[in-house]
Design an enzyme around this catalytic site. Structure first.
Site, PDB file in Angstrom:
ATOM      1  CE1 TYR A 179     -11.157 -15.147  61.583  1.00  0.00           C
ATOM      2  CE2 TYR A 179     -11.019 -17.415  60.797  1.00  0.00           C
ATOM      3  CZ  TYR A 179     -10.679 -16.448  61.733  1.00  0.00           C
ATOM      4  OH  TYR A 179      -9.876 -16.770  62.807  1.00  0.00           O
ATOM      5  CB  ALA A 180     -11.486 -18.400  54.257  1.00  0.00           C
ATOM      6  CB  ALA A 181     -10.499 -13.868  51.690  1.00  0.00           C
ATOM      7  CB  SER A 182      -9.218 -11.805  56.424  1.00  0.00           C
ATOM      8  OG  SER A 182      -9.529 -12.727  57.464  1.00  0.00           O
ATOM      9  CE  LYS A 183      -7.488 -14.568  61.369  1.00  0.00           C
ATOM     10  NZ  LYS A 183      -6.581 -13.891  62.309  1.00  0.00           N
TER      11      LYS A 183
ATOM     12  CG  ASN B 124      -4.061 -12.469  69.282  1.00  0.00           C
ATOM     13  OD1 ASN B 124      -4.388 -13.634  69.022  1.00  0.00           O
ATOM     14  ND2 ASN B 124      -4.771 -11.702  70.097  1.00  0.00           N
TER      15      ASN B 124
ATOM     16  CB  SER C  16      -7.454 -18.832  60.975  1.00  0.00           C
ATOM     17  OG  SER C  16      -8.443 -19.834  61.099  1.00  0.00           O
TER      18      SER C  16
ATOM     19  CB  VAL D 162      -4.615  -3.304  64.411  1.00  0.00           C
ATOM     20  CG1 VAL D 162      -3.996  -3.685  65.736  1.00  0.00           C
ATOM     21  CG2 VAL D 162      -5.872  -4.115  64.114  1.00  0.00           C
TER      22      VAL D 162
END
Ligand SMILES: NC(=O)c1ccc[n+]([C@@H]2O[C@H](COP(=O)([O-])OP(=O)(O)OC[C@H]3O[C@@H](n4cnc5c(N)ncnc54)[C@H](OP(=O)(O)O)[C@@H]3O)[C@@H](O)[C@H]2O)c1
Length: 250
Positions: free
Chosen positions: A155-159, A89, A141, A63
């Site tokens: 991960y937080a920034a990406s979500k 997803n 998330s 992706v």
């Protein structure tokens, strides 16, 4: 059988949430395109669907590769005639405090989780606008989109970005008949929610203490929500980022 004769794309469909969601759509009459990088796991998903009497095909894609995502959407339309539903997803997790995180880890997480969803949206929306209808569900998330946890900054920034992108794209496309929403889960019953070295029993004990509901989310629970959002039952839901986290963000 809410998805009879519909064509549904699920990315990251070789494992975990993606496989469960793919099986859910197939069980309600859809032809499912299971996409991801690992051919073997995708083919296993297809076998499981076919064993249950459903229809599915596996197509490999990374992706983060715009040309590959464009090819995927072109192939789906050429082979199956249309793209009714897409569930974006595919995602990865990496832990690490902001001050310590290697820049390569930051870049990799953003590339898969955020750019990957952006590229999928871009090409899916083009196909759906051309046919005048379509539904997209992004998997964000609760971490990042709704709560912050030390040690999970990239991960937080990406979500958080997926959540913002979902709502922006929803506003841009609802006038063209394309309905876009997101789901933001808390810890689910997949390998991704296991900490390094943690067993499922360790995780159960940790979650019993830390999550209001006291357990991880079952795959059936996220599948039911994604299918609902993709169905006509949720026809008035536009730009929603539905938190499904056992009370963590309450
Ligand atoms: N499990 C949880 O507790 C939890 C909580 C909140 C949100 N989520 C989100 O739910 C989604 C699914 O997670 P999961 O728990 O099912 O984890 P998972 O089993 O690791 O699934 C992730 C899937 O994404 C695919 N993928 C990774 N990088 C890719 C790429 N560059 N191109 C295409 N596919 C790629 C992987 O397959 P390949 O490696 O074969 O490509 C894999 O099938 C993720 O977006 C995750 O962030 C999970």
């Amino acid at each position: 059988m809410r998805f009879t004769d519909m064509v549904v794309l699920v990315t990251g469909a070789g494992t975990g949430v993606g496989r469960a969601v793919a099986r859910g759509f197939a069980g309600e009459g859809a032809t499912v395109v299971a996409a991801g990088r690992g051919r073997e796991s995708l083919e296993q998903t297809v076998k499981l669907i076919e064993a249950g009497g459903g229809r599915a095909a596996a197509i490999t894609v990374d992706v983060t590769d715009s040309a590959a995502v464009a090819r995927l959407i072109r192939e789906i339309v050429a082979r199956f005639g249309r793209l009714d539903v897409a569930v974006n997803n595919a995602g990865i997790f990496a832990a690490g405090a902001v001050a310590d995180m290697p820049e390569e880890d930051w870049a990799r997480v953003l590339q898969v989780n955020t750019t990957g969803v952006f590229l999928a949206l871009k090409h899916e929306i083009a196909a759906m606008r051309a046919q005048g209808s379509g539904v997209i569900v992004n998997i964000a998330s609760n971490i990042g989109a709704h709560i912050r946890v030390p040690g999970v900054g990239a991960y937080a920034a990406s979500k958080a970005a997926v959540s913002a992108l979902t709502r922006t794209a929803a506003l841009e496309n609802i006038g063209a008949g394309v309905r876009i929403n997101a789901v933001s889960p808390g810890p689910l019953d997949t390998a991704m929610s296991l900490r390094p070295g943690e067993t499922e029993d360790d995780r159960a004990a940790r979650v019993r203490e830390s999550l209001p509901i006291g357990r991880v989310g079952a795959l059936d629970e996220i599948t039911g929500t994604v299918l609902w959002l993709a169905s006509d039952d949720a026809g008035f839901a536009v730009g929603l980022d539905l938190v499904l986290d056992g009370g963590a963000s309450a």
